[in-house]
Write a protein that holds these residues in place. Structure first.
Motif, mmCIF file in Angstrom:
data_model
loop_
_atom_site.group_PDB
_atom_site.id
_atom_site.type_symbol
_atom_site.label_atom_id
_atom_site.label_comp_id
_atom_site.label_asym_id
_atom_site.label_seq_id
_atom_site.Cartn_x
_atom_site.Cartn_y
_atom_site.Cartn_z
ATOM 1 N N LEU A 33 4.729 7.170 14.532
ATOM 2 C CA LEU A 33 3.593 8.043 14.885
ATOM 3 C C LEU A 33 2.100 7.518 14.460
ATOM 4 O O LEU A 33 1.279 7.790 14.882
ATOM 5 C CB LEU A 33 4.139 9.502 14.358
ATOM 6 C CG LEU A 33 3.170 10.448 14.844
ATOM 7 C CD1 LEU A 33 2.695 10.532 16.558
ATOM 8 C CD2 LEU A 33 3.437 11.795 14.394
ATOM 9 N N SER A 34 2.272 7.047 13.122
ATOM 10 C CA SER A 34 0.937 6.738 12.315
ATOM 11 C C SER A 34 0.509 5.467 13.008
ATOM 12 O O SER A 34 -0.784 5.458 13.343
ATOM 13 C CB SER A 34 1.254 6.491 10.797
ATOM 14 O OG SER A 34 1.789 7.478 10.164
ATOM 15 N N THR A 67 -0.282 9.065 2.485
ATOM 16 C CA THR A 67 0.563 7.674 3.055
ATOM 17 C C THR A 67 0.437 7.518 4.537
ATOM 18 O O THR A 67 0.141 6.522 5.034
ATOM 19 C CB THR A 67 2.140 8.047 2.847
ATOM 20 O OG1 THR A 67 2.202 7.999 1.415
ATOM 21 C CG2 THR A 67 2.835 6.783 3.179
ATOM 22 N N MET A 68 0.349 8.623 5.370
ATOM 23 C CA MET A 68 0.356 8.414 6.781
ATOM 24 C C MET A 68 -1.224 8.305 6.952
ATOM 25 O O MET A 68 -1.164 7.276 8.066
ATOM 26 C CB MET A 68 0.656 9.839 7.465
ATOM 27 C CG MET A 68 0.664 9.829 8.996
ATOM 28 S SD MET A 68 1.130 11.480 9.828
ATOM 29 C CE MET A 68 1.032 10.772 11.428
ATOM 30 N N VAL A 89 0.832 -1.236 -0.141
ATOM 31 C CA VAL A 89 0.030 -0.031 -0.040
ATOM 32 C C VAL A 89 0.861 1.316 -0.057
ATOM 33 O O VAL A 89 0.584 2.104 -0.865
ATOM 34 C CB VAL A 89 -1.004 0.036 1.096
ATOM 35 C CG1 VAL A 89 -1.640 1.344 1.599
ATOM 36 C CG2 VAL A 89 -1.928 -0.949 1.123
ATOM 37 N N VAL A 90 1.688 1.419 0.818
ATOM 38 C CA VAL A 90 2.681 2.481 1.019
ATOM 39 C C VAL A 90 3.529 2.558 -0.154
ATOM 40 O O VAL A 90 3.919 3.787 -0.770
ATOM 41 C CB VAL A 90 3.496 2.490 2.193
ATOM 42 C CG1 VAL A 90 4.625 3.497 2.331
ATOM 43 C CG2 VAL A 90 2.917 2.654 3.461
ATOM 44 N N PHE A 91 4.335 1.704 -0.844
ATOM 45 C CA PHE A 91 4.785 1.607 -1.912
ATOM 46 C C PHE A 91 4.101 2.293 -3.021
ATOM 47 O O PHE A 91 4.591 3.207 -3.895
ATOM 48 C CB PHE A 91 5.360 0.343 -2.290
ATOM 49 C CG PHE A 91 6.436 0.357 -3.549
ATOM 50 C CD1 PHE A 91 7.632 0.628 -3.567
ATOM 51 C CD2 PHE A 91 5.733 -0.016 -4.621
ATOM 52 C CE1 PHE A 91 8.695 0.660 -4.763
ATOM 53 C CE2 PHE A 91 6.907 0.047 -5.970
ATOM 54 C CZ PHE A 91 7.954 0.212 -5.821
ATOM 55 N N ALA A 94 13.486 9.133 8.609
ATOM 56 C CA ALA A 94 12.049 9.738 8.847
ATOM 57 C C ALA A 94 10.939 8.685 8.621
ATOM 58 O O ALA A 94 10.074 8.968 9.240
ATOM 59 C CB ALA A 94 12.129 10.717 7.714
ATOM 60 N N ALA A 95 10.980 7.752 7.795
ATOM 61 C CA ALA A 95 9.907 6.825 7.649
ATOM 62 C C ALA A 95 9.692 5.994 8.824
ATOM 63 O O ALA A 95 8.556 5.995 8.980
ATOM 64 C CB ALA A 95 10.182 5.768 6.618
#
Length: 235
Positions: free
Chosen positions: A51-52, A120-121, A11-13, A44-45
């Motif tokens: 956090l997400s 994305t988040m 999903v994120v890709f 960062a990711a």
């Protein structure tokens, strides 16, 4: 957990393809070594998707989008000025890319600010609410790193083929575009103003590039053969 990793990675890709994060990654890759940029992206990711996951699985709250967008806009405008000043001090013959002391911090901070509230988040928050939180965290982080790795490869390829001064100018313009878009569209909610500001910057940058190119061509010395008269060439 394994299914959550695979689902989140896919999903994120897909969500990252063509996203502003890829453009930001490529912008950094124009100026810095690939492993430095990739390290910043990985950190960062990890932070963003951690956090997400916390928001989606444990807290169930939302983040204020406009204050975050405003902070991100200010950061990118500062990066644009920083990059432009570095480009003025460097020459076209620079082969190695210098690494400022805080470049990893700059990459991490700009990515975190750009990703907060991004689609994305939001996708990671949704996945974490219904799937294993550790698997979502691992998969989402890996998906972002893989997607942005493609952009790093593109930026590294351009860095080998284009002059250093041009790359600094290009990076500065891209940072300026990101900052103006976040400011007008994300922070102020004025999509029309964002389109107008970005369009004006791109048109202005293209005009300056064409004028500079024409000036460089006109200042180049003519070949000696073109300066010879027909009688001299015959002798």
């Amino acid at each position: 957990m394994f299914s959550a990793i695979l689902l989140s990675l896919a999903v994120v890709f897909v969500a990252e393809l063509g996203d502003k994060s890829q453009l930001i990654t490529m912008t950094y890759a124009l100026r810095h070594r690939w492993w430095v940029v990739l390290s910043g992206v990985a950190i960062a990711a990890t932070l963003v998707h951690g956090l997400s996951v916390a928001i989606g699985h444990f807290l169930g709250v939302t983040l204020p989008e406009r204050p975050i967008a405003f902070a991100g806009a200010i950061a990118f405008l500062l990066f644009a000025v920083w990059t432009w000043r570095e480009g003025r001090d460097s020459g076209d013959d620079d082969v190695q890319v210098s690494e400022p002391r805080f470049v990893v911090f700059a990459i991490v901070s700009s990515f975190v600010l750009a990703e907060l509230g991004d689609k994305t988040m939001l996708a990671t928050v949704t996945l974490a609410s219904d799937h294993n939180w550790a698997g979502v965290w691992i998969g989402a982080t890996a998906g972002m790193v893989l997607a942005d790795g493609v952009a790093i490869a593109a930026g590294a390829l351009l860095h080998k083929r284009l002059p250093a001064r041009f790359l600094h100018s290009l990076a500065s313009v891209l940072f300026l575009v990101f900052g103006l878009w976040l400011l007008f569209d994300g922070a102020l909610g004025l999509r029309w103003a964002a389109v107008a500001a970005v369009g004006a910057v791109l048109i202005g940058a293209a005009t300056v590039a064409v004028l500079r190119r024409n000036r460089e061509r006109s200042s180049d010395p003519e070949p000696a053969s073109a300066l010879e008269t027909p009688g001299q060439s015959a002798r």
